[in-house]
Design a protein around this motif. Structure first.
Motif, mmCIF file in Angstrom:
data_model
loop_
_atom_site.group_PDB
_atom_site.id
_atom_site.type_symbol
_atom_site.label_atom_id
_atom_site.label_comp_id
_atom_site.label_asym_id
_atom_site.label_seq_id
_atom_site.Cartn_x
_atom_site.Cartn_y
_atom_site.Cartn_z
ATOM 1 N N VAL A 157 0.816 -1.224 0.000
ATOM 2 C CA VAL A 157 0.000 0.000 0.000
ATOM 3 C C VAL A 157 0.847 1.270 0.000
ATOM 4 C CG1 VAL A 157 -1.821 -1.244 1.214
ATOM 5 C CG2 VAL A 157 -0.257 0.225 2.516
ATOM 6 N N LYS A 158 2.149 1.144 0.070
ATOM 7 C CA LYS A 158 3.012 2.329 0.093
ATOM 8 C C LYS A 158 2.768 3.192 -1.128
ATOM 9 C CE LYS A 158 6.927 0.719 2.858
ATOM 10 N NZ LYS A 158 8.344 0.267 2.830
ATOM 11 N N GLY A 159 2.645 4.480 -0.880
ATOM 12 C CA GLY A 159 2.410 5.424 -1.960
ATOM 13 C C GLY A 159 0.951 5.586 -2.329
ATOM 14 N N ARG A 160 0.089 4.715 -1.812
ATOM 15 C CA ARG A 160 -1.344 4.806 -2.116
ATOM 16 C C ARG A 160 -2.182 5.119 -0.870
ATOM 17 N NH1 ARG A 160 -4.066 0.449 -3.761
ATOM 18 N NH2 ARG A 160 -2.715 -1.051 -2.692
ATOM 19 N N PHE A 161 -1.767 4.604 0.264
ATOM 20 C CA PHE A 161 -2.527 4.791 1.515
ATOM 21 C C PHE A 161 -1.776 5.751 2.428
ATOM 22 C CE2 PHE A 161 -4.897 0.428 1.717
ATOM 23 C CZ PHE A 161 -5.337 0.615 0.418
ATOM 24 N N THR A 162 -2.536 6.510 3.198
ATOM 25 C CA THR A 162 -1.959 7.414 4.185
ATOM 26 C C THR A 162 -2.721 7.293 5.494
ATOM 27 O OG1 THR A 162 -1.321 8.996 2.457
ATOM 28 C CG2 THR A 162 -1.349 9.799 4.720
ATOM 29 N N ILE A 163 -1.987 7.009 6.556
ATOM 30 C CA ILE A 163 -2.591 6.951 7.889
ATOM 31 C C ILE A 163 -2.346 8.281 8.587
ATOM 32 C CG2 ILE A 163 -0.536 5.923 8.960
ATOM 33 C CD1 ILE A 163 -2.469 4.303 10.756
ATOM 34 N N SER A 164 -3.329 8.732 9.324
ATOM 35 C CA SER A 164 -3.191 9.965 10.096
ATOM 36 C C SER A 164 -4.059 9.865 11.344
ATOM 37 C CB SER A 164 -3.592 11.193 9.254
ATOM 38 O OG SER A 164 -4.951 11.111 8.870
ATOM 39 N N ARG A 165 -3.849 10.788 12.250
ATOM 40 C CA ARG A 165 -4.624 10.772 13.490
ATOM 41 C C ARG A 165 -4.881 12.184 13.959
ATOM 42 N NH1 ARG A 165 -1.430 7.324 17.563
ATOM 43 N NH2 ARG A 165 -2.957 8.128 19.075
ATOM 44 N N ASP A 166 -5.961 12.337 14.679
ATOM 45 C CA ASP A 166 -6.306 13.603 15.311
ATOM 46 C C ASP A 166 -6.498 13.304 16.794
ATOM 47 O OD1 ASP A 166 -7.462 15.920 16.310
ATOM 48 O OD2 ASP A 166 -8.624 16.291 14.502
ATOM 49 N N ASN A 167 -5.500 13.623 17.577
ATOM 50 C CA ASN A 167 -5.556 13.286 18.994
ATOM 51 C C ASN A 167 -6.611 14.106 19.740
ATOM 52 O OD1 ASN A 167 -3.613 11.360 18.641
ATOM 53 N ND2 ASN A 167 -1.981 12.467 19.696
ATOM 54 N N ALA A 168 -6.988 15.235 19.185
ATOM 55 C CA ALA A 168 -8.041 16.037 19.802
ATOM 56 C C ALA A 168 -9.415 15.394 19.608
ATOM 57 C CB ALA A 168 -8.037 17.445 19.229
ATOM 58 N N LYS A 169 -9.536 14.614 18.532
ATOM 59 C CA LYS A 169 -10.809 13.956 18.229
ATOM 60 C C LYS A 169 -10.780 12.463 18.533
ATOM 61 C CE LYS A 169 -12.142 17.198 14.583
ATOM 62 N NZ LYS A 169 -12.540 17.349 13.150
ATOM 63 N N ASN A 170 -9.643 11.985 19.055
ATOM 64 C CA ASN A 170 -9.515 10.557 19.379
ATOM 65 C C ASN A 170 -9.840 9.672 18.178
ATOM 66 O OD1 ASN A 170 -8.910 11.339 21.994
ATOM 67 N ND2 ASN A 170 -10.974 10.945 22.768
#
Length: 115
Positions: free
Chosen positions: A64-77
């Motif tokens: 999935v490299k180059g196609r998927f991106t993981i991210s997080r918003d710690n304020a929104k859990n």
């Protein structure tokens, strides 16, 4: 009580995009390493992407490299998985996972990529 609400799955055509979300409650989200995993029919569950508790470090499966991106918003859990250029082989149930001294799993959301 730890709860996950996963959303964003669906049926799409090859080349389309989807964004999965996993909203959590009942845990100290900012302390947890978060990851997305998937399991296709007849196959073992595999890690797709992982993000450190601060968001500064990410890891991806080669597929999935180059196609998927993981991210997080710690304020929104909440943790996200942006999936672009989807392929039929991405079809699976996608699960989010939280890990600190314990591990917790979401209930899964189905992603189907088919023409």
């Amino acid at each position: 009580q730890v709860q996950f609400v996963e959303s964003g799955g669906g049926s799409v055509q090859p080349g389309d995009s989807l964004t999965l979300s996993c909203a959590t409650s009942g845990l100290t989200f900012r302390y947890n390493v978060m990851s997305w995993h998937r399991q296709a029919p007849g196959k073992k569950r595999e890690m797709v992407a992982r993000i450190s508790n601060s968001g500064g470090i990410t890891n991806y499966a080669d597929s999935v490299k180059g196609r998927f991106t993981i991210s997080r918003d710690n304020a929104k859990n909440t943790v996200y998985l942006q999936m672009n250029s989807l392929k039929p082989e991405d079809t699976a149930i996608y699960y989010c996972r939280a890990e600190d001294f314990s591990e917790y799993w979401g209930q899964g959301t189905q992603v189907t990529v088919s023409s």
